[in-house]
Design an enzyme around this catalytic site. Structure first.
Site, short mmCIF file in Angstrom:
data_model
loop_
_atom_site.label_atom_id
_atom_site.label_comp_id
_atom_site.label_asym_id
_atom_site.label_seq_id
_atom_site.Cartn_x
_atom_site.Cartn_y
_atom_site.Cartn_z
N THR A 290 0.85 -1.19 0.00
CA THR A 290 0.00 0.00 0.00
C THR A 290 0.89 1.24 0.00
O THR A 290 1.87 1.31 0.75
CB THR A 290 -0.93 0.03 1.22
OG1 THR A 290 -1.79 -1.11 1.17
CG2 THR A 290 -1.78 1.29 1.24
N PHE A 292 1.24 5.14 0.78
CA PHE A 292 0.70 6.22 1.59
C PHE A 292 1.38 7.53 1.20
O PHE A 292 2.53 7.54 0.74
CB PHE A 292 0.95 5.97 3.08
CG PHE A 292 0.24 4.76 3.64
CD1 PHE A 292 -0.92 4.90 4.39
CD2 PHE A 292 0.74 3.49 3.44
CE1 PHE A 292 -1.57 3.80 4.92
CE2 PHE A 292 0.10 2.38 3.97
CZ PHE A 292 -1.07 2.53 4.70
#
Length: 427
Positions: A290, A292
């Site tokens: 992921t 960010f």
């Protein structure tokens, strides 16, 4: 020693303040302190030499740190500002003790409040966003500001409740988190960095619960999707239910004592909420990462000494495909690598139809989000954006920031301090 300069009005007049500009008479000349009228050049020279010694005798008298000189004409005190001489240091070969030059790091320091940098993220303690914040700001004493919604994290930074926000924008399996892209356009925060975090999911349950006892699995919708095949292979015949976030699902089970329910979350969430790990690493793809972004109220100064990434968003109010081609060509001709391009519907626009004298609705108006590998300080980028601005009706730079070149491994640890807990190590 202080340097003293007194100005006299033309010969034959009394002593006047130095700021007074006479309207007539001869030029401004140097005069005695007494303001006496002198008849000849010889007397003037003699008077000047005599009063020079008087000035030296009066240097010892001071008012507010300034030299006080008595004017015999009216008895007033003249405050004269002494000339400050920079001391010479005896080290560094006699170099002057001058202030250090301003550095790039001085232009964008991390705003500190006491001993803590306050970082906002969406979720509760134990969420992957908290772990990403620990990686993004690898310093001791980070103060976490958990937020229940993404929008709240944006507002926390805007309202000075937090100094930074760390929010997900895309996942290698689930794609973009569109909500945060829309919020980037609605708020005036700037992207100042990025973090790539490998996601390591675990199946959590209360102590003593077996897999056979589980009839329901709750977690964030993306976490459920990322573990679907593994749960099926485990023979787990349980209903899947969406929850606000992964760590929040674990907290809900622990708070309500749900012994028939399991959660998909991180191992740190198991430590925080007293749960057991029934299965470790249940994500379908080991390359589940992921991305960010770190948000701040002010942008950072772009640099050229390390790899940078720049994010922009633009739109055009005219139909046709040539605009997008021209924008992409502006980067391609300058050999700037694009890493992401995505369109998002912005809002419907009411258009006037002259033929029917009525109104027609343009159902979709698209905003284009683009990431490319280059710094805003690069002249190529500046020229490319200048060309893009000619073809678009709206252009905004979301941020130019350092790229994350070293993704965290699953076993890495970071420290983050919550306002309600002591420092813990996230795994």
């Amino acid at each position: 020693m202080a340097a003293i300069s007194l100005v006299k009005a033309p010969i034959g007049q009394g002593l006047r303040p130095a700021s007074h500009n006479p309207r007539r008479g001869g030029g401004v000349v140097r005069s005695s302190l007494q303001g006496a009228v002198v008849a000849s050049r010889a007397e003037w020279k003699s008077s000047r030499n005599e009063n020079g010694s008087k000035v030296a005798a009066l240097v010892s008298h001071s008012t507010n740190g300034h030299v006080a000189v008595a004017a015999a004409a009216n008895g007033a005190l003249l405050d004269l500002v002494p000339v400050t001489v920079t001391p010479v240091s005896s080290t560094n070969g006699g170099a002057r003790n001058l202030p250090a030059p301003l550095r790039i790091a001085d232009l964008c320091p991390a705003p500190m409040h006491g001993s803590e940098l306050r970082v906002a993220y969406q979720g509760v303690p134990g969420a992957y966003s908290e772990k990403a914040a620990g990686k993004a700001f690898s310093i001791k004493g980070i103060g976490s500001v958990p937020c229940d919604q993404f929008d709240v994290a944006f507002q926390a930074v805007e309202n000075w409740i937090a100094d930074r926000a760390v929010l997900p924008v895309e996942n290698s399996l689930g794609g973009s988190i569109h909500r945060n892209y829309d919020l980037l356009l609605r708020h005036r925060l700037h992207i100042v960095g990025e973090v790539q975090l490998p996601v390591h999911h675990c199946l959590l349950a209360l102590p003593g619960v077996r897999k056979e006892d589980i009839t329901r699995v709750i977690s964030h919708p993306q976490a459920l999707a990322q573990c679907e095949h593994t749960l099926t292979r485990m023979g787990l015949n349980a209903a899947r239910e969406a929850f606000d976030d992964t760590a929040g699902a674990a907290e809900c089970i622990a708070a309500n004592g749900l012994r028939d329910t399991a959660a998909i979350a991180s191992s740190r969430a198991a430590e925080l909420y007293g749960m057991e790990v029934l299965a470790d690493g249940i994500q379908d793809d080991c390359g589940n990462v992921t991305r960010f972004v770190m948000l701040a109220r002010e942008p950072i100064v772009p640099r050229m000494d390390r790899p940078f990434k720049t994010s922009i968003v633009f739109a055009h109010d005219k139909e046709g495909t040539s605009m997008l081609f021209k924008v992409l060509s502006a980067f391609a001709f300058r050999d700037i690598s694009l890493t992401k391009i995505e369109s998002r519907p912005y809002r419907p626009i009411r258009l006037v139809d002259d033929a029917t004298s009525g109104t027609a609705t343009k159902t979709f108006d698209y905003m284009f989000y683009v990431d490319f590998q280059a710094s805003l300080a690069d002249p190529r980028v500046q020229n490319a954006l200048a060309e893009v601005q000619e073809f678009t009706s709206f252009l905004r730079v979301l941020g130019s920031y350092p790229m994350d070149m070293t993704p965290m491994t699953a076993g890495s640890s970071s420290t983050i301090t919550s306002s309600n807990s002591s420092p813990t190590s996230s795994r």
